[in-house]
Write a protein that holds these residues in place. Structure first.
Motif, PDB file in Angstrom:
ATOM      1  N   GLY A 158       2.370  11.828  -9.687  1.00 14.08           N
ATOM      2  CA  GLY A 158       0.806  13.101 -10.230  1.00 14.08           C
ATOM      3  C   GLY A 158      -0.061  12.351 -10.456  1.00 14.08           C
ATOM      4  N   ARG A 159      -0.783  10.791  -9.688  1.00 17.07           N
ATOM      5  CA  ARG A 159      -1.738  10.399  -9.896  1.00 17.07           C
ATOM      6  C   ARG A 159      -2.100   9.619  -8.585  1.00 17.07           C
ATOM      7  NH1 ARG A 159       0.566   5.807 -13.100  1.00 17.07           N
ATOM      8  NH2 ARG A 159      -0.122   7.035 -14.521  1.00 17.07           N
ATOM      9  N   ARG A 160      -3.583   9.500  -9.010  1.00 21.93           N
ATOM     10  CA  ARG A 160      -3.797   8.945  -7.379  1.00 21.93           C
ATOM     11  C   ARG A 160      -3.294   7.417  -7.396  1.00 21.93           C
ATOM     12  NH1 ARG A 160     -10.053   8.860  -7.922  1.00 21.93           N
ATOM     13  NH2 ARG A 160     -10.224   7.735  -6.423  1.00 21.93           N
ATOM     14  N   SER A 161      -3.231   6.779  -6.232  1.00 22.58           N
ATOM     15  CA  SER A 161      -3.106   5.265  -5.994  1.00 22.58           C
ATOM     16  C   SER A 161      -4.072   4.611  -6.594  1.00 22.58           C
ATOM     17  CB  SER A 161      -2.669   5.099  -4.682  1.00 22.58           C
ATOM     18  OG  SER A 161      -3.232   5.647  -3.856  1.00 22.58           O
ATOM     19  N   TYR A 166       0.904  -1.733  -0.296  1.00 18.89           N
ATOM     20  CA  TYR A 166       0.092  -0.155   0.202  1.00 18.89           C
ATOM     21  C   TYR A 166       1.037   1.709  -0.026  1.00 18.89           C
ATOM     22  CZ  TYR A 166      -3.563   3.239   1.456  1.00 18.89           C
ATOM     23  OH  TYR A 166      -4.233   4.589   1.682  1.00 18.89           O
ATOM     24  N   GLY A 167       1.827   1.593   0.905  1.00 14.32           N
ATOM     25  CA  GLY A 167       2.950   2.735   1.012  1.00 14.32           C
ATOM     26  C   GLY A 167       3.918   2.269  -0.261  1.00 14.32           C
ATOM     27  N   SER A 168       3.869   1.349  -1.144  1.00  9.00           N
ATOM     28  CA  SER A 168       4.841   1.173  -2.191  1.00  9.00           C
ATOM     29  C   SER A 168       3.634   2.632  -3.021  1.00  9.00           C
ATOM     30  CB  SER A 168       5.327   0.419  -3.288  1.00  9.00           C
ATOM     31  OG  SER A 168       5.972  -0.361  -1.797  1.00  9.00           O
ATOM     32  N   LEU A 169       2.216   1.968  -3.946  1.00  7.65           N
ATOM     33  CA  LEU A 169       1.389   1.815  -4.447  1.00  7.65           C
ATOM     34  C   LEU A 169       1.263   3.789  -4.198  1.00  7.65           C
ATOM     35  CD1 LEU A 169      -0.988  -0.596  -4.907  1.00  7.65           C
ATOM     36  CD2 LEU A 169       0.537   0.288  -6.275  1.00  7.65           C
ATOM     37  N   LYS A 170       1.441   3.980  -2.766  1.00  7.18           N
ATOM     38  CA  LYS A 170       0.996   5.678  -2.653  1.00  7.18           C
ATOM     39  C   LYS A 170       1.492   6.582  -3.215  1.00  7.18           C
ATOM     40  CE  LYS A 170      -2.204   7.885  -0.087  1.00  7.18           C
ATOM     41  NZ  LYS A 170      -3.884   7.472  -0.336  1.00  7.18           N
ATOM     42  N   LEU A 171       2.742   6.438  -2.615  1.00 10.53           N
ATOM     43  CA  LEU A 171       4.173   6.963  -2.852  1.00 10.53           C
ATOM     44  C   LEU A 171       4.431   6.947  -4.507  1.00 10.53           C
ATOM     45  CD1 LEU A 171       5.927   8.411  -0.858  1.00 10.53           C
ATOM     46  CD2 LEU A 171       7.993   6.532  -1.085  1.00 10.53           C
ATOM     47  N   GLY A 172       4.528   6.217  -5.220  1.00 10.95           N
ATOM     48  CA  GLY A 172       4.292   5.451  -6.437  1.00 10.95           C
ATOM     49  C   GLY A 172       3.662   6.922  -7.167  1.00 10.95           C
ATOM     50  N   PHE A 191      11.198   0.954  -4.339  1.00 12.17           N
ATOM     51  CA  PHE A 191      12.480   1.743  -4.879  1.00 12.17           C
ATOM     52  C   PHE A 191      12.635   2.684  -3.422  1.00 12.17           C
ATOM     53  CE2 PHE A 191      12.925  -1.175  -8.532  1.00 12.17           C
ATOM     54  CZ  PHE A 191      14.248  -1.879  -7.452  1.00 12.17           C
ATOM     55  N   ALA A 192      11.172   3.836  -4.031  1.00 11.35           N
ATOM     56  CA  ALA A 192      11.560   4.876  -3.390  1.00 11.35           C
ATOM     57  C   ALA A 192      11.584   5.169  -1.493  1.00 11.35           C
ATOM     58  CB  ALA A 192      10.224   5.896  -3.330  1.00 11.35           C
ATOM     59  N   LEU A 206       1.699  -1.307 -12.390  1.00 12.54           N
ATOM     60  CA  LEU A 206       2.542  -1.924 -12.292  1.00 12.54           C
ATOM     61  C   LEU A 206       3.876  -1.069 -11.732  1.00 12.54           C
ATOM     62  CD1 LEU A 206       4.775  -5.132 -11.054  1.00 12.54           C
ATOM     63  CD2 LEU A 206       4.643  -4.961 -13.917  1.00 12.54           C
ATOM     64  N   PHE A 207       4.069  -0.307 -12.860  1.00 13.51           N
ATOM     65  CA  PHE A 207       5.445   1.001 -12.439  1.00 13.51           C
ATOM     66  C   PHE A 207       5.453   1.491 -11.739  1.00 13.51           C
ATOM     67  CE2 PHE A 207       7.330   4.938 -13.985  1.00 13.51           C
ATOM     68  CZ  PHE A 207       8.093   4.230 -14.254  1.00 13.51           C
ATOM     69  N   GLN A 208       3.534   1.923 -11.308  1.00 10.25           N
ATOM     70  CA  GLN A 208       3.262   3.113 -10.000  1.00 10.25           C
ATOM     71  C   GLN A 208       4.342   1.885  -9.124  1.00 10.25           C
ATOM     72  OE1 GLN A 208      -0.165   5.042  -9.821  1.00 10.25           O
ATOM     73  NE2 GLN A 208      -0.014   4.429  -7.297  1.00 10.25           N
ATOM     74  N   TYR A 209       3.968   0.868  -8.886  1.00 10.79           N
ATOM     75  CA  TYR A 209       4.258  -0.421  -7.806  1.00 10.79           C
ATOM     76  C   TYR A 209       5.695   0.405  -7.174  1.00 10.79           C
ATOM     77  CZ  TYR A 209       5.589  -3.955  -5.422  1.00 10.79           C
ATOM     78  OH  TYR A 209       6.784  -4.826  -4.596  1.00 10.79           O
TER      79      TYR A 209
END
Length: 398
Positions: free
Chosen positions: A340-343, A329-335, A367-368, A359-362
């Protein structure tokens, strides 16, 4: 030369026999057998399908245990048959000696002396030859150094000579292990797997004789080098994928978190910076999207960067199953924030769902998040270690 009666008694006390695998060594076989008989008649000879006068020579020794194969199947197969026969006859140890005359039977007492002085009886001894000796083929020296390197890579231990056939085996422990090879590469496979199974593998110095006029070598430089290289590739893969993570996990589990914290985190002689970087590395890899490879990567990368492998491995387990949903969840949210889009909204999954986008967003967010958590864990670890170190100094000077 030591008293043969005393040596014979030691061989009996250790419940030991001597294996002599042989294939077309008619010029030296009789001399080798006579040399071993000086100390013991507890001998198992494996005739690996010889086509010379080997069978006739062995008719002179009817009281010795003999195994005769119709066709040549390789030295590894001969040794495996000999080891199983030794166990069937009730022996605990077996000393293998080549029949080509390069080994001195007079060195047999060296193996018994080392076994007698050893703290562990689960011991595999390899006679270490002087690779710079006069007459030693240069190709043997290169092949041995090559094999020594791979043994270190696969086990983490170093040996001076990994290819010598003059050895002492703990029969029952070796026979518990499953082997794939039947030719020269068996002598590589057996010492690596023995080490993996907790058997101590050591070298002891021996003499060696290379007489080009009588010695017959069946080592085929190209074919056998390829087979040994293939075996080392397989063993190294297993070591990286399974053995090293297994050993680290066992060590960590055996110690428990409290003892690990005390001995490996605080008690380690590494600097606080090195420990902190190891914490950061383990945390980064543990949160990164390399699922299924966290343990392996943490060990390999830590070794490559010369950091503390145990600490790195321990903190790579930050992604405990209970934390995985929060990490995802944290990865998707941060991605999503970075793009600049909603998770991901789980309620909007339909046939138009674009898995590649999310998948790219995740991966980006993973990594972030891994980097952020690595910095936080690393800094927290450094501060904690500095405080503990400072307290130790106060107590010491107080």
């Amino acid at each position: 030369m030591q008293n043969p009666e005393k040596i014979a008694q030691k061989i009996t006390d250790f419940n030991c026999c001597v294996l002599i695998p042989t294939y077309n060594n008619q010029a030296t076989l009789d001399r080798v057998i006579q040399g071993v008989l000086y100390y013991t008649n507890q001998i198992i000879i494996i005739n690996d399908g010889a086509t010379d006068s080997t069978k006739r020579i062995l008719t002179h020794y009817p009281k010795l245990t003999q195994i005769h194969l119709e066709k040549n199947k390789g030295k590894g197969n001969a040794l495996r048959l000999g080891l199983h026969k030794a166990e069937a006859l009730g022996f605990d140890y077996a000393i293998s000696i080549d029949s080509d005359g390069q080994h001195y039977p007079d060195d047999i007492p060296l193996f018994l002396e080392e076994l007698e002085n050893s703290e562990t009886k689960d011991l595999l001894l390899i006679g270490a030859r002087n690779l710079n000796a006069k007459g030693m083929p240069r190709k043997n020296s290169f092949a041995n150094k090559f094999s020594n390197f791979w043994y270190w890579a696969e086990t983490g231990f170093t040996l001076q000579d990994t290819q010598s056939g003059f050895r002492l085996y703990p029969v029952k422990e070796i026979n518990k292990i499953k082997f794939l090879s039947t030719k020269f590469e068996f002598e590589v496979e057996v010492i690596v797997k023995a080490s993996w199974n907790g058997i101590e593998v050591k070298n002891i110095p021996i003499r060696v004789l290379y007489d080009p006029d009588e010695r017959v070598s069946h080592y085929r430089p190209f074919k056998d080098f390829i087979r040994i290289s293939a075996m080392n590739t397989w063993l190294f893969t297993i070591a990286i994928v399974y053995i090293k993570p297994r050993d680290f996990y066992r060590k960590f589990k055996e110690k428990g978190f409290k003892r690990f914290f005390k001995e490996d985190l605080i008690g380690s002689e590494d600097s606080n910076i090195k420990k902190s970087l190891s914490i950061a590395l383990g945390t980064f890899i543990g949160i990164s999207p390399f699922w299924g490879f966290h343990s392996i990567l943490s060990i390999v990368v830590a070794a490559a960067l010369k950091l503390n492998k145990v600490i790195s491995f321990a903190f790579s387990n930050v992604s405990f199953p209970i934390f995985i949903p929060f990490i995802l969840y944290g990865s998707l949210k941060l991605g999503g924030f970075m793009l600049g889009r909603r998770s991901l909204d789980l309620h909007q999954i339909d046939e138009n769902f674009k898995i590649g986008v999310y998948l790219f967003q995740y991966i980006l967010g993973s990594f972030a998040l891994a980097f952020i958590m690595a910095v936080l864990f690393g800094l927290a670890g450094f501060i904690y270690l500095q405080i503990k170190t400072g307290n130790k100094k106060k107590v010491k000077h107080g």
